[in-house]
Scaffold this motif. Structure first.
Motif, PDB file in Angstrom:
ATOM      1  N   GLN A  64      60.011  70.282  64.713  1.00 44.91           N
ATOM      2  CA  GLN A  64      59.409  69.864  65.977  1.00 44.91           C
ATOM      3  C   GLN A  64      59.075  71.071  66.846  1.00 44.91           C
ATOM      4  OE1 GLN A  64      58.550  66.696  66.892  1.00 44.91           O
ATOM      5  NE2 GLN A  64      57.553  67.695  68.617  1.00 44.91           N
ATOM      6  N   ARG A  65      59.952  72.068  66.866  1.00 48.91           N
ATOM      7  CA  ARG A  65      59.692  73.288  67.624  1.00 48.91           C
ATOM      8  C   ARG A  65      58.440  73.981  67.099  1.00 48.91           C
ATOM      9  NH1 ARG A  65      63.349  77.325  65.753  1.00 48.91           N
ATOM     10  NH2 ARG A  65      61.684  77.531  64.261  1.00 48.91           N
TER      11      ARG A  65
ATOM     12  N   LEU B 270      50.830  73.407  68.704  1.00 48.87           N
ATOM     13  CA  LEU B 270      50.008  72.753  69.723  1.00 48.87           C
ATOM     14  C   LEU B 270      49.702  73.701  70.877  1.00 48.87           C
ATOM     15  CD1 LEU B 270      51.514  69.160  69.945  1.00 48.87           C
ATOM     16  CD2 LEU B 270      49.396  69.883  68.854  1.00 48.87           C
ATOM     17  N   LEU B 271      50.692  74.470  71.290  1.00 52.23           N
ATOM     18  CA  LEU B 271      50.494  75.430  72.378  1.00 52.23           C
ATOM     19  C   LEU B 271      49.501  76.517  71.964  1.00 52.23           C
ATOM     20  CD1 LEU B 271      51.451  76.287  75.223  1.00 52.23           C
ATOM     21  CD2 LEU B 271      53.165  77.688  74.083  1.00 52.23           C
TER      22      LEU B 271
ATOM     23  N   PHE C 129      55.948  72.633  65.481  1.00 51.84           N
ATOM     24  CA  PHE C 129      54.779  71.828  65.789  1.00 51.84           C
ATOM     25  C   PHE C 129      54.377  72.007  67.249  1.00 51.84           C
ATOM     26  CE2 PHE C 129      52.782  67.776  67.074  1.00 51.84           C
ATOM     27  CZ  PHE C 129      51.657  67.858  66.272  1.00 51.84           C
ATOM     28  N   ASN C 130      55.360  72.062  68.143  1.00 54.34           N
ATOM     29  CA  ASN C 130      55.064  72.288  69.558  1.00 54.34           C
ATOM     30  C   ASN C 130      54.426  73.667  69.774  1.00 54.34           C
ATOM     31  OD1 ASN C 130      56.039  69.785  70.258  1.00 54.34           O
ATOM     32  ND2 ASN C 130      58.053  70.539  70.856  1.00 54.34           N
TER      33      ASN C 130
END
Length: 70
Positions: free
Chosen positions: A44-45, A51-52, A47-48
């Motif tokens: 999840q980290r 996105l950033l 993926f975030n």
């Protein structure tokens, strides 16, 4: 309308470049047995962060593409 079109085209190209850059980086690191994630939280980290980075690449490349070609 012309600036919006060039901004959108630049943003799409920026996101594609960001994806390819991060994909190649991950493949190279995996080849050397470096794991970027061990758990779902790490995934999840990552993926975030993707996105950033994609958002930043889209805005910057869209801006420069619109400024350069319009």
């Amino acid at each position: 309308m012309r600036k919006v079109t060039f901004f959108t085209l630049g943003a799409i190209l920026g996101v594609a470049f960001c994806f390819l850059l991060l994909y190649v980086t991950g493949s190279v690191l995996e080849h050397f047995h470096i794991r970027l994630y061990e758990s779902e939280l790490d995934q999840q980290r990552n993926f975030n962060l993707f996105l950033l980075a994609s958002s930043a690449f889209a805005i910057v490349s869209g801006y420069f593409f619109a400024k350069r070609f319009s």
